[in-house]
Scaffold this active site. Structure first.
Site, PDB file in Angstrom:
ATOM      1  CD  GLU B  58      86.160  72.261  -3.226  1.00 45.69           C
ATOM      2  OE1 GLU B  58      86.281  72.691  -4.504  1.00 45.69           O
ATOM      3  OE2 GLU B  58      85.456  72.589  -2.438  1.00 45.69           O
ATOM      4  CG  ASP B  69      84.708  75.707 -12.775  1.00 47.71           C
ATOM      5  OD1 ASP B  69      84.748  76.221 -11.723  1.00 47.71           O
ATOM      6  OD2 ASP B  69      84.770  74.934 -13.215  1.00 47.71           O
TER       7      ASP B  69
END
Lengths: 489, 275
Positions: B58, B69
Site C-alpha cells: 500500500e 491516522d
C-alpha cells in the site's frame, strides 16, 4: 414569497421554529446542497451520522423536545436577542441605517449557544454521556462546556495550541465550567487541526461520544442541523427589522469562517430576492499576500472534514494554512450551503482584512459602546463598506455574532496599549491608561481587501507576525473614524 | 491492462490474493507513505518490504489532514511533505517499485485525487502499473466518479468496513468494492497495538456472508504472532505503522526483517478458517 402578510411578530418567534418548519432549502436525501455537502468521511463514522440524522429528524417533530429547546433559549440564553440601531456608527457608513442583531448578548457571549443547546439535548436523547467539540476562538468551546455543565455531560474540547495562546480567557472559562481542554499541537495548531483531532477521537469513541460540531461544515447532517438551530437568528431579525423600519433590509452582513452565524441570519431572507446577502471572510493581511482565510473568495472546490465545499488548497489538494487575526475565522474550509449560495449568486462573499476589521472594532467601541468579537468586527467592517456603496436609503442588518471580551488582549496589542510580550491582565494598568497610542496608518474607511502591510517584511512569523506589525499601524483606536491614507498595494 | 514487467502472474489485486491462496496462506499487505522520508528512500523501503515478503504494497499518499491516522503515520506524512513530496511522485514510486517486483495499490485520502482529477489520477496510476486504490475517507455513497474511473482503467476499489458498520452498510460497501475489502479491526486510528482486538474476528465474520472478495484486516498489527492470529481468520494481514516505525529505526534492513517476521506469521497460520 417575500415580505407581507403571514410574518409573525418578533415576540412570537421561537427557536424551535427553525428546526420544526422546513426552510424550503433542504439538502437532498444524502445531504447534498447542489454538488456540495454529503459525507466525505471514514466508514467508521457513518453509523453515528445516521443515528444523529434519525435522532434529529425525530426531535424536530417532538413537541417535548421543541418546548424544552424554547424554554432554555428563553430562560437561559435570553432569547430573543435585541436589534440595536447604531446611528453614530451609521454616520461612518455613508448614512445607511445599520441595525445590529445582538447575538453577542446571548448567554456565553455569542450565537454559538443556539446550536449547542440543541445538540446537547440531542446527545441526551441518544443516550450518550460524553461530548467532544472543536473550537477556534473558544466561543463554541465555552458554549459547549456551558451546555455540558447544565445537562450533566462530560466535555472534552480540542483547541489548536496557537488559539489556546491567543484566546487564553476562553480556555480558563471552559475549565471553570468543568471541561477538559486539549491543546492540539499538530499541523498549523489552529481550528483545522482541532477538528482533525476531534474527528480522531470520534472515530475511536463513537459509541459513547457525540461530536458537537460547532459550525455548518462537516458531514451530513451537520450543515443542515446546525443551520436549523441557528435559523432563529434570521427569523427573529426579519420580524424585528420589519417592525422597526416597516420594510426588509437592503442587505444582510455577517462574518464567515465556517459560516454558522451567516447561514443563520441569511436563511430567513433567501426567498427575498431584493435583500442582498453578503458574507465577509477573513482577509488577513490581504488576499494578495496569501495570508488570509478567505475560502469562498479565493478557494476552490474539494473535500475536507467530511464535506465537499470550497477550501483553501494547493495544487496537490493539500490543505493550505489559513490566517486571520480572528481565531474564530481562521479556517481553510467553509460550510457547503455557502458554497452553493455563492455558485447560485444568491449570496456574495468578500474579504475583509485584519486592519479593516480592527478599525471597525474600534469604531463600534467608540461610537456605540459595544465591544464586538473580532470575528463580528469583520461583519461591521463589511457593513461600513456596503453602506458607502448603497447610500443613505439603505438598511443594513448586521449579525453581531459575539462580544469582544475574549479579544481584549489581542486588541490591546493591536492598538499599542501593551507590548507584544504582555498580556492585558498582567500589564500595568497605569501604563495602559497613560500610554501613548501610535499614529494611525490605516483609515477606518476600510479599503477594499488590498494588502495593507504586505510589503513590510515583518509578517513572516505566523504566530506573532500580524501582531508584530501593529505598533506602527495602531492608533485608529485613538481617532475613531479618522480619515487617513490607506495603504494601497 | 498494462503489461507488468516484473511479476506476470499478478495483473490484479485478485491475482495477488489468488496466488497466496494457491500457496495455502493469506496475503501480507504492507503500508508505507510515498516520499517517506524522501521519494528515493521510500522506493528503497517499499522494495525491501516486497523482498521481505509483502505480497501487496500500500503506497500511501502523504496528506495534510489525515484524520484516520495516528501519530506515527501523521509524523511520516509530515516528514514526506516537508521533504518536498508532490502528488505526481506517487506514480513514479509505484512505477519503480513495480519494476523491482512489487505489487502496488495506492492508499489515499480522496481530496488529492479530486484535485488531480479522478479520471486523470486513475489513468496515471494504471499507466504506472498500480493495481488499485484504497480510499479511507471515500464511501461508496460519494464515489460515482471513482466507480467510472476505476472501471475504465481496471483499478481495484477497496472500501473500508468498520466494527460500527451496520449489516446493510457492509452489504452495500462490499458490493461496491473490488480487489479486496479492508476491515478495520478496531474503532480508532492507525497505530501499532499490543493485542489483537476480538472485534477483528467479529467484523470478518460479519463481512464474509456479504462478499466473495478477500478480506484484509488492518489497524494495530505489529508482530508475527499478531499476523498469524489475524491470518487465522482473514485473507490478508495489513500492517502500516509498524513498518513506518521500523523504517525510522533501521531503514531498509529493518523493514525487510519485519516483513520476514510478519510473512512467517502469515504462512504459519495457513488458510483462514471459517468463523
Amino acid at each position: 414569497m417575500s415580505s407581507s402578510t403571514s410574518v409573525p411578530p418578533s415576540s412570537q418567534v421561537t427557536a424551535s421554529q427553525g428546526i420544526e418548519t422546513p426552510s424550503g432549502h433542504e439538502p437532498d436525501a444524502r445531504g447534498h446542497f447542489g454538488r456540495y455537502g454529503g459525507r466525505w468521511v471514514p466508514e467508521a463514522l457513518v453509523a453515528a451520522l445516521e443515528e444523529l440524522e434519525t435522532a434529529y429528524e425525530k426531535a424536530r417533530h417532538d413537541p417535548e423536545f421543541l418546548a424544552e429547546l424554547d424554554r432554555l433559549h428563553r430562560d437561559y440564553t435570553g432569547r430573543p436577542s435585541p436589534l440595536t440601531d447604531v446611528p453614530k456608527l451609521s454616520q461612518h457608513a455613508g448614512g445607511a441605517r445599520i441595525l445590529l442583531k445582538r447575538e453577542d448578548l446571548n448567554h456565553t457571549g455569542s450565537h454559538k449557544i443556539n446550536n449547542v443547546l440543541g445538540q446537547a439535548l440531542l446527545t441526551k436523547r441518544m443516550g450518550k454521556k460524553r461530548v467532544i467539540a472543536e473550537t477556534g476562538a473558544g466561543q463554541h468551546g465555552v458554549a459547549t462546556a456551558t451546555a455540558c455543565a447544565l445537562l450533566d455531560l462530560e466535555c472534552v474540547v480540542y483547541m489548536g495550541e496557537v488559539d489556546t495562546r491567543r484566546q487564553a480567557l476562553n480556555v480558563a472559562r471552559m475549565r471553570l465550567l468543568g471541561a477538559t481542554v486539549i491543546p492540539v499541537k499538530t499541523g498549523s495548531r489552529t481550528l483545522k487541526d482541532a477538528i482533525n483531532e476531534a474527528l480522531r477521537d470520534w472515530v475511536t469513541n463513537v459509541d459513547s461520544t457525540h461530536y458537537l460540531l460547532g459550525t455548518v461544515a462537516g458531514p451530513h447532517p451537520f450543515p443542515q442541523m446546525v443551520r436549523d438551530f441557528h435559523r432563529v437568528i434570521g427569523l427573529e431579525a426579519r420580524a424585528q427589522v420589519r417592525e422597526r423600519t416597516g420594510r426588509l433590509p437592503t442587505a444582510v452582513a455577517a462574518c464567515v469562517g465556517g459560516g454558522s452565524n451567516a447561514i443563520g441570519i441569511f436563511h430567513a431572507f433567501i426567498d427575498d430576492p431584493g435583500v442582498r446577502l453578503v458574507g465577509f471572510e477573513p482577509g488577513g493581511d490581504g488576499v494578495a499576500t496569501g495570508r488570509h482565510g478567505a475560502t469562498l473568495s479565493e478557494g476552490s472546490p474539494g473535500a475536507l472534514h467530511g464535506a465537499f465545499s470550497y477550501l483553501l488548497q494547493d495544487e496537490d489538494g493539500q490543505t493550505a494554512e489559513s490566517y486571520s487575526i480572528s481565531a474564530g475565522l481562521d479556517y481553510p474550509g467553509v460550510g457547503p450551503e455557502h458554497a452553493l449560495l455563492k455558485d447560485l449568486g444568491r449570496a456574495e462573499y468578500q474579504p475583509v482584512t485584519d486592519a479593516e476589521a480592527m478599525d471597525a472594532f474600534s469604531l463600534l467601541c467608540r461610537t456605540e459602546g459595544i465591544i464586538p468579537a473580532i470575528e463580528s468586527a469583520h461583519a461591521v467592517a463589511g457593513a461600513l463598506r456596503l453602506g458607502k456603496e448603497l447610500g443613505p436609503d439603505a438598511v443594513i442588518l448586521v449579525n453581531l455574532s459575539g462580544r469582544g471580551d475574549k479579544d481584549v488582549d489581542t486588541a490591546a496589542k493591536w492598538f499599542g496599549m501593551i507590548g507584544q510580550d504582555e498580556s492585558a491582565e498582567a500589564a500595568d494598568g497605569t501604563a495602559i491608561a497613560e500610554g501613548e497610542l501610535a499614529t494611525p496608518t490605516v483609515g477606518a474607511e476600510g479599503e477594499r481587501a488590498t494588502p495593507t502591510v504586505g510589503a513590510e517584511g515583518e509578517l513572516a512569523t505566523p504566530t506573532v507576525g500580524a501582531e508584530g506589525a501593529t505598533q506602527q499601524r495602531a492608533g485608529s483606536f485613538a481617532h475613531p473614524g479618522s480619515q487617513t491614507e490607506g495603504i494601497q498595494a | 491492462m498494462s503489461e507488468r514487467a516484473s511479476d506476470p502472474s499478478a495483473r490484479s489485486v485478485a491475482d495477488v490474493f489468488a496466488s497466496c491462496r494457491a500457496e495455502g496462506r493469506g496475503a501480507l499487505v504492507g503500508y508505507l507513505p510515498a516520499g517517506y522520508p524522501t521519494v528515493d528512500e521510500a522506493v528503497e523501503l517499499l522494495t525491501a518490504m516486497a523482498e521481505g515478503g509483502c505480497d501487496l504494497l500500500e503506497v500511501g499518499v502523504p496528506y495534510s489532514d489525515p484524520v484516520m491516522d495516528g501519530p506515527t503515520i501523521q509524523a511520516a506524512a509530515d516528514t514526506a511533505l516537508r521533504n518536498g513530496f508532490r502528488l505526481r511522485d506517487v506514480f513514479s514510486t509505484v512505477e519503480r517499485v513495480t519494476a523491482a517486483g512489487g505489487n502496488c495499490v495506492v492508499m489515499t485520502y480522496f481530496n488529492p485525487v479530486l484535485r488531480y482529477g479522478v479520471d486523470r489520477f486513475a489513468a496515471d496510476l494504471a499507466a504506472a502499473g498500480g493495481l488499485g486504490v484504497i480510499t479511507p475517507d471515500l464511501i461508496p455513497d460519494e464515489a460515482d466518479e471513482w466507480f467510472a474511473a476505476s472501471d475504465k482503467y481496471g483499478l481495484s476499489r477497496t472500501f473500508l468496513v468498520s466494527p460500527s458498520s451496520t449489516d446493510e452498510r457492509i452489504a452495500s460497501t462490499t458490493a461496491a468494492a473490488s480487489g479486496f475489502v479492508y476491515a478495520t479491526s478496531i474503532m480508532g486510528v492507525t497505530g501499532a497495538r499490543d493485542s489483537v482486538n476480538s472485534a477483528a474476528a467479529e467484523i470478518v465474520r460479519r463481512t464474509r456472508p456479504h462478499t466473495s472478495l478477500p478480506i484484509g484486516v488492518g489497524l494495530g498489527v505489529r508482530n508475527g504472532d499478531q499476523a498469524a492470529e489475524i491470518a487465522g481468520f482473514a485473507d490478508g494481514v495489513i500492517v502500516g505503522s509498524a513498518f513506518v516505525s521500523a523504517a525510522e529505526r533501521g531503514g531498509p534492513s529493518a523493514v525487510r526483517a519485519l516483513a520476514q517476521e510478519l510473512a512467517a506469521g502469515v504462512a504459519r497460520a495457513g488458510l483462514p478458517q471459517p468463523a
